[in-house]
Design a protein around this motif. Structure first.
Motif, mmCIF file in Angstrom:
data_model
loop_
_atom_site.group_PDB
_atom_site.id
_atom_site.type_symbol
_atom_site.label_atom_id
_atom_site.label_comp_id
_atom_site.label_asym_id
_atom_site.label_seq_id
_atom_site.Cartn_x
_atom_site.Cartn_y
_atom_site.Cartn_z
ATOM 1 N N GLY A 38 0.834 -1.200 0.000
ATOM 2 C CA GLY A 38 0.000 0.000 0.000
ATOM 3 C C GLY A 38 0.863 1.241 0.000
ATOM 4 O O GLY A 38 1.870 1.333 -0.716
ATOM 5 N N ALA A 39 0.502 2.208 0.828
ATOM 6 C CA ALA A 39 1.198 3.490 0.824
ATOM 7 C C ALA A 39 2.676 3.355 1.199
ATOM 8 O O ALA A 39 3.490 4.214 0.826
ATOM 9 N N PHE A 40 3.069 2.307 1.895
ATOM 10 C CA PHE A 40 4.493 2.131 2.225
ATOM 11 C C PHE A 40 5.331 1.842 0.983
ATOM 12 O O PHE A 40 6.548 2.007 1.005
ATOM 13 N N ARG A 41 4.668 1.395 -0.090
ATOM 14 C CA ARG A 41 5.422 1.193 -1.339
ATOM 15 C C ARG A 41 6.043 2.493 -1.842
ATOM 16 O O ARG A 41 7.047 2.471 -2.561
ATOM 17 N N GLU A 42 5.394 3.604 -1.483
ATOM 18 C CA GLU A 42 5.914 4.899 -1.928
ATOM 19 C C GLU A 42 7.286 5.181 -1.314
ATOM 20 O O GLU A 42 8.055 5.997 -1.829
ATOM 21 N N ALA A 65 8.898 10.369 2.329
ATOM 22 C CA ALA A 65 7.448 10.109 2.283
ATOM 23 C C ALA A 65 6.942 9.342 3.510
ATOM 24 O O ALA A 65 5.748 9.063 3.620
ATOM 25 N N PHE A 66 7.829 8.977 4.416
ATOM 26 C CA PHE A 66 7.431 8.154 5.567
ATOM 27 C C PHE A 66 6.499 8.910 6.510
ATOM 28 O O PHE A 66 6.765 10.047 6.881
ATOM 29 N N LYS A 67 5.410 8.233 6.898
ATOM 30 C CA LYS A 67 4.445 8.846 7.823
ATOM 31 C C LYS A 67 4.349 8.020 9.090
ATOM 32 O O LYS A 67 3.791 6.917 9.076
ATOM 33 N N PRO A 68 4.851 8.542 10.206
ATOM 34 C CA PRO A 68 4.770 7.777 11.463
ATOM 35 C C PRO A 68 3.331 7.420 11.835
ATOM 36 O O PRO A 68 3.074 6.359 12.409
ATOM 37 N N GLY A 69 2.390 8.293 11.478
ATOM 38 C CA GLY A 69 0.982 8.012 11.796
ATOM 39 C C GLY A 69 0.477 6.781 11.066
ATOM 40 O O GLY A 69 -0.325 5.999 11.613
ATOM 41 N N LEU A 70 0.955 6.592 9.841
ATOM 42 C CA LEU A 70 0.548 5.395 9.089
ATOM 43 C C LEU A 70 1.118 4.142 9.744
ATOM 44 O O LEU A 70 0.422 3.125 9.869
ATOM 45 N N PRO A 78 9.442 -13.909 13.300
ATOM 46 C CA PRO A 78 9.487 -15.245 12.699
ATOM 47 C C PRO A 78 10.929 -15.682 12.431
ATOM 48 O O PRO A 78 11.783 -14.862 12.077
ATOM 49 N N ALA A 79 11.187 -16.968 12.603
ATOM 50 C CA ALA A 79 12.544 -17.511 12.469
ATOM 51 C C ALA A 79 13.100 -17.309 11.061
ATOM 52 O O ALA A 79 14.308 -17.135 10.885
ATOM 53 N N ASN A 80 12.232 -17.292 10.059
ATOM 54 C CA ASN A 80 12.733 -17.125 8.685
ATOM 55 C C ASN A 80 13.076 -15.675 8.349
ATOM 56 O O ASN A 80 13.533 -15.374 7.247
ATOM 57 N N GLY A 81 12.828 -14.760 9.313
ATOM 58 C CA GLY A 81 13.230 -13.369 9.114
ATOM 59 C C GLY A 81 12.427 -12.601 8.074
ATOM 60 O O GLY A 81 12.852 -11.544 7.619
ATOM 61 N N ARG A 82 11.262 -13.118 7.719
ATOM 62 C CA ARG A 82 10.462 -12.442 6.691
ATOM 63 C C ARG A 82 9.144 -11.952 7.288
ATOM 64 O O ARG A 82 8.364 -12.747 7.806
ATOM 65 N N VAL A 83 8.921 -10.652 7.198
ATOM 66 C CA VAL A 83 7.646 -10.101 7.659
ATOM 67 C C VAL A 83 7.142 -9.092 6.623
ATOM 68 O O VAL A 83 7.869 -8.705 5.713
ATOM 69 N N ALA A 84 5.883 -8.709 6.809
ATOM 70 C CA ALA A 84 5.299 -7.647 5.990
ATOM 71 C C ALA A 84 4.726 -6.601 6.925
ATOM 72 O O ALA A 84 4.284 -6.934 8.032
ATOM 73 N N VAL A 85 4.767 -5.346 6.499
ATOM 74 C CA VAL A 85 4.123 -4.290 7.291
ATOM 75 C C VAL A 85 2.856 -3.891 6.538
ATOM 76 O O VAL A 85 2.885 -3.581 5.342
ATOM 77 N N LEU A 86 1.718 -3.966 7.266
ATOM 78 C CA LEU A 86 0.408 -3.829 6.625
ATOM 79 C C LEU A 86 -0.311 -2.567 7.083
ATOM 80 O O LEU A 86 -0.828 -2.519 8.201
ATOM 81 N N PRO A 87 -0.363 -1.544 6.230
ATOM 82 C CA PRO A 87 -1.156 -0.365 6.589
ATOM 83 C C PRO A 87 -2.642 -0.725 6.596
ATOM 84 O O PRO A 87 -3.023 -1.824 6.198
#
Lengths: 160, 86, 160, 86
Positions: free
Chosen positions: D9-13, D47-52, D72-81
């Motif tokens: 989402g907006a974090f792609r920016e 473009a980073f928004k702490p509020g988001l 997670p042990a595999n070190g892979r996460v996603a950040v979801l707005p």
């Protein structure tokens, strides 16, 4: 602005068409479409069904379909397109008996409008269902008594 | 006046032609026709069910008719048992 | 007995298919099918829309779709077939963004199940919408914050 | 440990590659990653928004992660707005 299509489809000549319903209620300004499709079931009240014959008083049925569409528009406002089609004649298990659909700007309106359409059709339209059973018997379904001065806002919530 | 009554649903079992013609004295209301229809059914149709008639309404092609309404001038009505569409 | 189909459709390769949804949720024992179709609107919050890009975290989105189907089955019982498909990529006005459908023995169950499907998809699936406006601007829609321990019975009733 | 964070989402920016890798000292919880991600965003992304971020959650491929959970042990996460599908 409310656009309406109401059809009676003689099963000897054509089939109900869910895609046509979706198409009809679509509009560039509408984000939500809800459709209900009623089909002939293989079992009713525990009896194995071969098919169903629908009898219909056509001119009044079409008027009730149009009233259903008007009630849906009254419920959610004029930005709506609605579609009501009902089959008549002898249907087999799995055949489409009724297709109703509503297109509106948002989904809550579409759900409420679609529900209104099918409840009015089920409870107020002059349509009669005769079930034909595997054992050879045929029975006219007990239904919903019409009253001469229906309250336009009245829709039963029970199933039949 | 002559009234042609179209039969639907279970009433079709009473007469395979799907309609019946009755003569009712004028001025005739829907309730008069209902009484004439019941008398005719009891006299002529073994499959006739008075209970079904009691749960039925009369209608023109455009609207349901109230009991104290006059019959339509064109003499055409339908008798509608409880409905079960959909 | 509950049968489920959940799909993510890349718009570059295929389109959502409402007929396939109806087909999937059909069953000889089911009399009612309710379907909801969400389409891209030409106007949102008063701005003229050219198209919408949907971004999606695919593996978790599919899990949420499956959970939506499980919630629908929990609501109405095991005699249900459910379908959830969501498009991703760049869609034009009128394109189908989401199709959900539920088939059940009776219509009330179908309506409640279908509504559950779309509410879970809308509020819990990791999907993000970027609107592209006629004036050249693009904006990521403000959405519904996920929480780490969602109450499975929780569905918002507001529209967005 | 190295954590790869997928952006949606907006974090792609913030990063056109759609992901960022951060190093967080072990043992690391989700809240530690959140702090590291915020520091990185404020330092590197106009473009980073702490509020988001405050309205966002972290997730593995199979589930949302609670703040006090281990990464997670595999070190892979996603950040979801906040989500806006349908």
């Amino acid at each position: 602005m409310s656009e309406v299509e109401c059809l009676i489809v003689d099963i000897a000549q054509a089939r109900l068409d869910a895609s046509a319903a979706l198409e009809f209620v679509s509009d560039p300004g509408f984000g939500g479409i809800t459709m209900f499709v009623g089909r002939v079931r293989d079992l009713n009240h525990g009896r194995s069904v071969l098919g169903v014959s629908y009898d219909m008083f056509d001119p009044l049925a079409l008027k009730v379909f149009e009233r259903a569409c008007a009630e849906a528009a009254a419920l959610v406002g004029p930005r709506i397109r609605t579609y009501v089609a009902h089959a008549k004649g002898r249907l087999a298990v799995g055949d489409l008996a009724v297709v109703v659909a509503a297109g509106t700007p948002h989904r809550d309106e579409a759900f409420r409008a679609c529900r209104t359409l099918i409840e009015v059709v089920k409870h107020q339209a002059p349509i009669w269902k005769q079930e034909h059973y595997v054992d050879g018997d045929s029975v006219w379904s007990e239904g919903c008594s019409l009253c001469a001065a229906p309250d336009p806002g009245h829709t039963h919530s029970h199933e039949h | 006046m002559k009234i042609s009554i179209s039969l639907y649903g279970a009433f079709r079992e009473c007469d395979p032609r799907g309609s019946v013609e009755l003569d009712v004295p004028e001025p005739a209301k829907v309730s008069d026709l209902r009484a004439a229809f019941e008398a005719h059914g009891l006299a002529h149709w073994p499959a006739f069910k008075p209970g079904l008639l009691a749960a039925s309404v009369f209608a023109s092609e455009s609207t349901l008719l109230r009991e104290n309404e006059a019959l339509p001038a064109n003499g055409r009505v339908a008798v509608l048992p409880p409905v079960s569409g959909g």
